[in-house]
Design a protein around this motif. Sequence first.
Motif, PDB file in Angstrom:
ATOM      1  N   ASP A  96     -70.788-127.032  34.979  1.00  0.00           N
ATOM      2  CA  ASP A  96     -70.718-127.373  33.566  1.00  0.00           C
ATOM      3  C   ASP A  96     -69.316-127.865  33.205  1.00  0.00           C
ATOM      4  OD1 ASP A  96     -71.968-127.442  30.904  1.00  0.00           O
ATOM      5  OD2 ASP A  96     -70.531-125.866  30.419  1.00  0.00           O
ATOM      6  N   TYR A  97     -68.321-127.199  33.729  1.00  0.00           N
ATOM      7  CA  TYR A  97     -66.938-127.628  33.496  1.00  0.00           C
ATOM      8  C   TYR A  97     -66.699-129.006  34.120  1.00  0.00           C
ATOM      9  CZ  TYR A  97     -61.872-127.935  33.933  1.00  0.00           C
ATOM     10  OH  TYR A  97     -60.572-128.369  33.879  1.00  0.00           O
ATOM     11  N   ASN A  98     -67.164-129.220  35.329  1.00  0.00           N
ATOM     12  CA  ASN A  98     -66.947-130.504  36.005  1.00  0.00           C
ATOM     13  C   ASN A  98     -67.621-131.656  35.265  1.00  0.00           C
ATOM     14  OD1 ASN A  98     -65.501-129.196  38.018  1.00  0.00           O
ATOM     15  ND2 ASN A  98     -67.280-128.972  39.368  1.00  0.00           N
ATOM     16  N   VAL A  99     -68.831-131.404  34.779  1.00  0.00           N
ATOM     17  CA  VAL A  99     -69.559-132.441  34.043  1.00  0.00           C
ATOM     18  C   VAL A  99     -68.835-132.773  32.741  1.00  0.00           C
ATOM     19  CG1 VAL A  99     -71.667-132.888  32.725  1.00  0.00           C
ATOM     20  CG2 VAL A  99     -71.816-132.008  35.069  1.00  0.00           C
ATOM     21  N   ARG A 100     -68.420-131.744  32.018  1.00  0.00           N
ATOM     22  CA  ARG A 100     -67.703-131.997  30.761  1.00  0.00           C
ATOM     23  C   ARG A 100     -66.390-132.713  31.003  1.00  0.00           C
ATOM     24  NH1 ARG A 100     -68.516-127.090  26.415  1.00  0.00           N
ATOM     25  NH2 ARG A 100     -70.685-126.584  26.907  1.00  0.00           N
ATOM     26  N   SER A 101     -65.735-132.396  32.105  1.00  0.00           N
ATOM     27  CA  SER A 101     -64.480-133.084  32.436  1.00  0.00           C
ATOM     28  C   SER A 101     -64.716-134.578  32.621  1.00  0.00           C
ATOM     29  CB  SER A 101     -63.870-132.489  33.705  1.00  0.00           C
ATOM     30  OG  SER A 101     -63.505-131.147  33.518  1.00  0.00           O
ATOM     31  N   ALA A 102     -65.806-134.918  33.314  1.00  0.00           N
ATOM     32  CA  ALA A 102     -66.125-136.330  33.528  1.00  0.00           C
ATOM     33  C   ALA A 102     -66.374-137.045  32.203  1.00  0.00           C
ATOM     34  CB  ALA A 102     -67.340-136.451  34.445  1.00  0.00           C
ATOM     35  N   ILE A 103     -67.066-136.377  31.273  1.00  0.00           N
ATOM     36  CA  ILE A 103     -67.357-136.992  29.981  1.00  0.00           C
ATOM     37  C   ILE A 103     -66.081-137.158  29.157  1.00  0.00           C
ATOM     38  CG2 ILE A 103     -68.545-136.659  27.780  1.00  0.00           C
ATOM     39  CD1 ILE A 103     -70.372-137.547  30.051  1.00  0.00           C
ATOM     40  N   VAL A 104     -65.213-136.171  29.181  1.00  0.00           N
ATOM     41  CA  VAL A 104     -63.962-136.266  28.423  1.00  0.00           C
ATOM     42  C   VAL A 104     -63.093-137.395  28.965  1.00  0.00           C
ATOM     43  CG1 VAL A 104     -61.807-135.063  27.876  1.00  0.00           C
ATOM     44  CG2 VAL A 104     -63.988-133.874  27.644  1.00  0.00           C
ATOM     45  N   ARG A 105     -63.085-137.582  30.271  1.00  0.00           N
ATOM     46  CA  ARG A 105     -62.349-138.713  30.840  1.00  0.00           C
ATOM     47  C   ARG A 105     -62.950-140.038  30.362  1.00  0.00           C
ATOM     48  NH1 ARG A 105     -62.483-135.403  35.482  1.00  0.00           N
ATOM     49  NH2 ARG A 105     -64.223-136.612  36.348  1.00  0.00           N
ATOM     50  N   LEU A 106     -64.270-140.069  30.268  1.00  0.00           N
ATOM     51  CA  LEU A 106     -64.949-141.284  29.820  1.00  0.00           C
ATOM     52  C   LEU A 106     -64.606-141.614  28.375  1.00  0.00           C
ATOM     53  CD1 LEU A 106     -67.163-143.496  30.267  1.00  0.00           C
ATOM     54  CD2 LEU A 106     -68.813-141.807  29.435  1.00  0.00           C
ATOM     55  N   THR A 107     -64.717-140.644  27.485  1.00  0.00           N
ATOM     56  CA  THR A 107     -64.493-140.906  26.061  1.00  0.00           C
ATOM     57  C   THR A 107     -63.022-141.095  25.720  1.00  0.00           C
ATOM     58  OG1 THR A 107     -64.466-138.517  25.622  1.00  0.00           O
ATOM     59  CG2 THR A 107     -66.576-139.668  25.365  1.00  0.00           C
ATOM     60  N   GLY A 108     -62.135-140.823  26.654  1.00  0.00           N
ATOM     61  CA  GLY A 108     -60.711-141.042  26.407  1.00  0.00           C
ATOM     62  C   GLY A 108     -60.287-142.484  26.562  1.00  0.00           C
ATOM     63  N   HIS A 109     -61.223-143.368  26.895  1.00  0.00           N
ATOM     64  CA  HIS A 109     -60.898-144.773  27.112  1.00  0.00           C
ATOM     65  C   HIS A 109     -61.830-145.664  26.293  1.00  0.00           C
ATOM     66  CE1 HIS A 109     -59.400-142.624  30.697  1.00  0.00           C
ATOM     67  NE2 HIS A 109     -58.431-143.531  30.692  1.00  0.00           N
ATOM     68  N   ALA A 110     -61.574-146.977  26.357  1.00  0.00           N
ATOM     69  CA  ALA A 110     -62.455-147.948  25.701  1.00  0.00           C
ATOM     70  C   ALA A 110     -63.862-147.802  26.281  1.00  0.00           C
ATOM     71  CB  ALA A 110     -61.920-149.354  25.931  1.00  0.00           C
ATOM     72  N   PRO A 111     -64.902-148.020  25.478  1.00  0.00           N
ATOM     73  CA  PRO A 111     -64.911-148.594  24.130  1.00  0.00           C
ATOM     74  C   PRO A 111     -64.912-147.573  23.004  1.00  0.00           C
ATOM     75  CG  PRO A 111     -67.144-148.475  24.943  1.00  0.00           C
ATOM     76  CD  PRO A 111     -66.276-147.880  26.012  1.00  0.00           C
ATOM     77  N   PHE A 112     -64.513-146.324  23.262  1.00  0.00           N
ATOM     78  CA  PHE A 112     -64.636-145.266  22.262  1.00  0.00           C
ATOM     79  C   PHE A 112     -63.448-145.181  21.310  1.00  0.00           C
ATOM     80  CE2 PHE A 112     -67.193-144.031  25.913  1.00  0.00           C
ATOM     81  CZ  PHE A 112     -68.374-143.643  25.331  1.00  0.00           C
ATOM     82  N   LEU A 113     -62.385-145.927  21.578  1.00  0.00           N
ATOM     83  CA  LEU A 113     -61.117-145.687  20.882  1.00  0.00           C
ATOM     84  C   LEU A 113     -61.133-146.079  19.416  1.00  0.00           C
ATOM     85  CD1 LEU A 113     -58.614-146.830  23.676  1.00  0.00           C
ATOM     86  CD2 LEU A 113     -59.665-144.583  23.293  1.00  0.00           C
ATOM     87  N   ASP A 114     -61.995-146.992  19.003  1.00  0.00           N
ATOM     88  CA  ASP A 114     -62.026-147.437  17.608  1.00  0.00           C
ATOM     89  C   ASP A 114     -62.921-146.570  16.733  1.00  0.00           C
ATOM     90  OD1 ASP A 114     -60.250-149.452  17.995  1.00  0.00           O
ATOM     91  OD2 ASP A 114     -61.696-151.094  17.914  1.00  0.00           O
TER      92      ASP A 114
END
Length: 624
Positions: free
Chosen positions: A480-498
């Motif tokens: 669960d921690y590993n999966v959430r880590s992957a998602i947090v890395r994803l949302t820390g970059h484009a296209p989520f920044l705006d």
Amino acid sequence: MGQKSRQKRLNRDQSGTPAAEAEPKVRRVPPRTWVKHRGRARLVASLLPVLLLVLLELALRLGGFGYSTKFFERVADGKALTTNQKFGWQFYAPGKATSPPPILFPKEKAPGTFRIFVLGESAAAGTPDPAFGFARMLELMLRDQHPSQRFEVVIAAMRGIDSHMVRQIAAECAGLAPDLFLIYMGNNEMIGRHAPDPDEFQFSSNVRWLRGQHAVRRLKLAQLFESLLRRWSRERPAPAQDMELFRRHRVALDDPRREPVYRNFELNLRDICDSATDAGAQALVCTVAVNLRDLPPLGSLHRRDLSADQLKQWEQLVAAGAAAEARGEITNALVSYEAAARLDDHFAELNFRLARGYEAAGQTNEARRHYGLARDRDTIQFRTDRRLNDTVRTLATNSGPRVHLADQERQLAASPLARQGVVGAEILQEHVHFKFDGDHLMAATLLPQVAAVLKLPAADRPVLTREQCARQLAYTTIDDYNVRSAIVRLTGHAPFLDQLEHAERQTAAERELQAMAQRATTADFNQALMTYQQAVAARPDDPMIRFNFGNLLKQMGQGPAAAAQYEQAVKQLPQQRAFRMSYGGLLLELGRAREAAEQFEAVVKYDPHAKAAQQSLATARARR
């Protein structure tokens, strides 16, 4: 005179005058024959290049040049199939293409087996970790509910593809004795390979052109041309996937470039269903659920005819509404937002603000409507929209007895996990990818529909619980921690920044990860270890469980034990690059550089474009 002259000439010919001096006899070719010969010559001249190209294509194939463009390929013994890690190369540059999940199933379907192909994109594949996707849970549930039957649920889905590519995969699946196509797609139609691109001239509106292009790219000649082009020219680096790129690629809801996308999606979906029915299988077509409540739009655009004065007034109203909302004055906030919407309601973010305000005010119907508008008017469309889901509903309802509808958008919205009928963070990680609870809900709601389509007998036992699925798939608190880590890395970059309030959400997610890491105890790791040991004992031939078990052991500092699990995963799926890279990296850490080099060499041989493998191979060779 005439008679004497003719007699004189006759006498001269008879006296032995050379034939060359005699009057020549000319053979005249009839006009039609001459035209026929010239036509044949032209036909031969025109067919000769085609014949040469055909011979060259055959020579390249017989010589083993290039890569396979099929979705599946055989493993070493030839009796089982796995996913082709190079499938995406025909659509994207080899260094940029994604890979399908690591699966393994027999080529020949055993008698009495139900074979189900799950078709779609990343959500269907089980991103970020396909070991825990809804397809895997559905297989567990089917086997538990119907123990006398045999089931194979094959994940024929892949991250980063769209309906054009799914159509090609479906045609291949049709030749592998399918019983059911379970189709869950629609999130990638407005982005990616076949989406409208304002920077380039595209034929994305012409589906025949696109399909012809795909057919050409499957040829070995096309692969040869592309390899020569890369060798002879300087390969320009791909544009950075930053926010500026995504801002340039925004497509408004009323943009005419959207229409061909909707039309092509319908054509592709129809062909996918036809592939199933032509093979004697059933098709269960799903609408797609996306995060409405907890994911603001990725991009917004104003209506085109908004004047400068109107824009200024609009911005003032939205700012006033945001300030009132921050103070908890929901009524005042809605007044300002509604006034802004009367000036311009195209801006997706404003619809999201209105939805949030209506929900806080208890106006649930208006809240749901504006959450949907915020999704549909998102100009960076990384998720399906209303029109795509409506296309699914219409086609599935009107395509004959072998095509069925699974309205997952509405079923998930009606579940207890969706607050007030709106899908949010309780079900989805970010925009479209399921949490483990969401995957379990998805599988549980699909189960009776699949059973009905396959005409399975009524089951006499309850559906596997979330905890039972987690235990069998070895989904632990560490995973669960590993999966959430992957998602947090994803949302820390484009296209989520705006996105609205992105920084606050990202910071909160990172803090939660830190808290999870601090809460993890030795007992948690020991419990995870026991769970994996039981899962491996129950499913020894499951390469995904083996690989994740190796990951856990590595995190626990048990390097040799982790290497043993990686080794087993590599033996089961030798083509899987991720398995070999992890195994090789661990061997390098353990000081086994020669063995590590063997793993990296295998990756480079399979994929000469794998730069990370090349660098790791150089390091391993230097340490031998």
